[in-house]
Write an enzyme that holds these catalytic residues in place. Structure first.
Site, short mmCIF file in Angstrom:
data_model
loop_
_atom_site.label_atom_id
_atom_site.label_comp_id
_atom_site.label_asym_id
_atom_site.label_seq_id
_atom_site.Cartn_x
_atom_site.Cartn_y
_atom_site.Cartn_z
N CYS A 63 46.41 16.63 -39.38
CA CYS A 63 46.24 15.20 -39.65
C CYS A 63 47.07 14.79 -40.87
O CYS A 63 46.92 15.38 -41.95
CB CYS A 63 44.76 14.92 -39.90
N SER A 64 47.91 13.79 -40.73
CA SER A 64 48.77 13.37 -41.84
C SER A 64 47.97 12.86 -43.03
O SER A 64 48.30 13.15 -44.18
CB SER A 64 49.78 12.32 -41.38
#
Length: 116
Positions: free
Chosen positions: A12-13
């Site tokens: 997940c960024s």
């Protein structure tokens, strides 16, 4: 040095950005990859209490699993929703940071600065 725990998903960024922000702040970080090591019911209850959120508010309601498991049903109890998060940790909003007896969701990552 601030001790911080991050419930992290490396794919997940926002989670990666939040972890980088904690590192920039010089925190002593415990990383919990919650998809590999899901939190216990007691852990989730503690996080919810600290965040002052209901179980549903901590869930990723747009995940396919949310619909597939019928979790939008308003009759489900907090315990049923917590159980669903334990069994399907992908449903837990991310990232969650715990520090200084407080908690924040790193969306946006800068939210965590308020608890450091």
């Amino acid at each position: 040095m601030t001790q911080a725990t991050i419930y992290h998903n490396p794919r997940c960024s926002k989670s990666r950005e939040t972890l980088a922000l904690l590192e920039q702040q010089g925190c002593d970080i415990t990383v919990v990859e919650y998809l590999k090591n899901p939190p216990s019911a007691a852990d989730i209850r503690g996080i919810l209490a600290t965040l002052k959120l209901s179980a549903r508010e901590l869930m990723r309601t747009k995940e396919d699993e949310y619909q597939a498991l019928g979790l939008a049903n308003p009759a489900l109890t907090e315990e049923q929703l917590i159980d669903a998060m334990i069994k399907t940790p992908k449903l837990i909003e991310r990232p969650i940071v715990l520090a200084n007896q407080q908690a924040a969701i790193g969306r946006p990552p800068e939210n965590v600065l308020n608890i450091l």
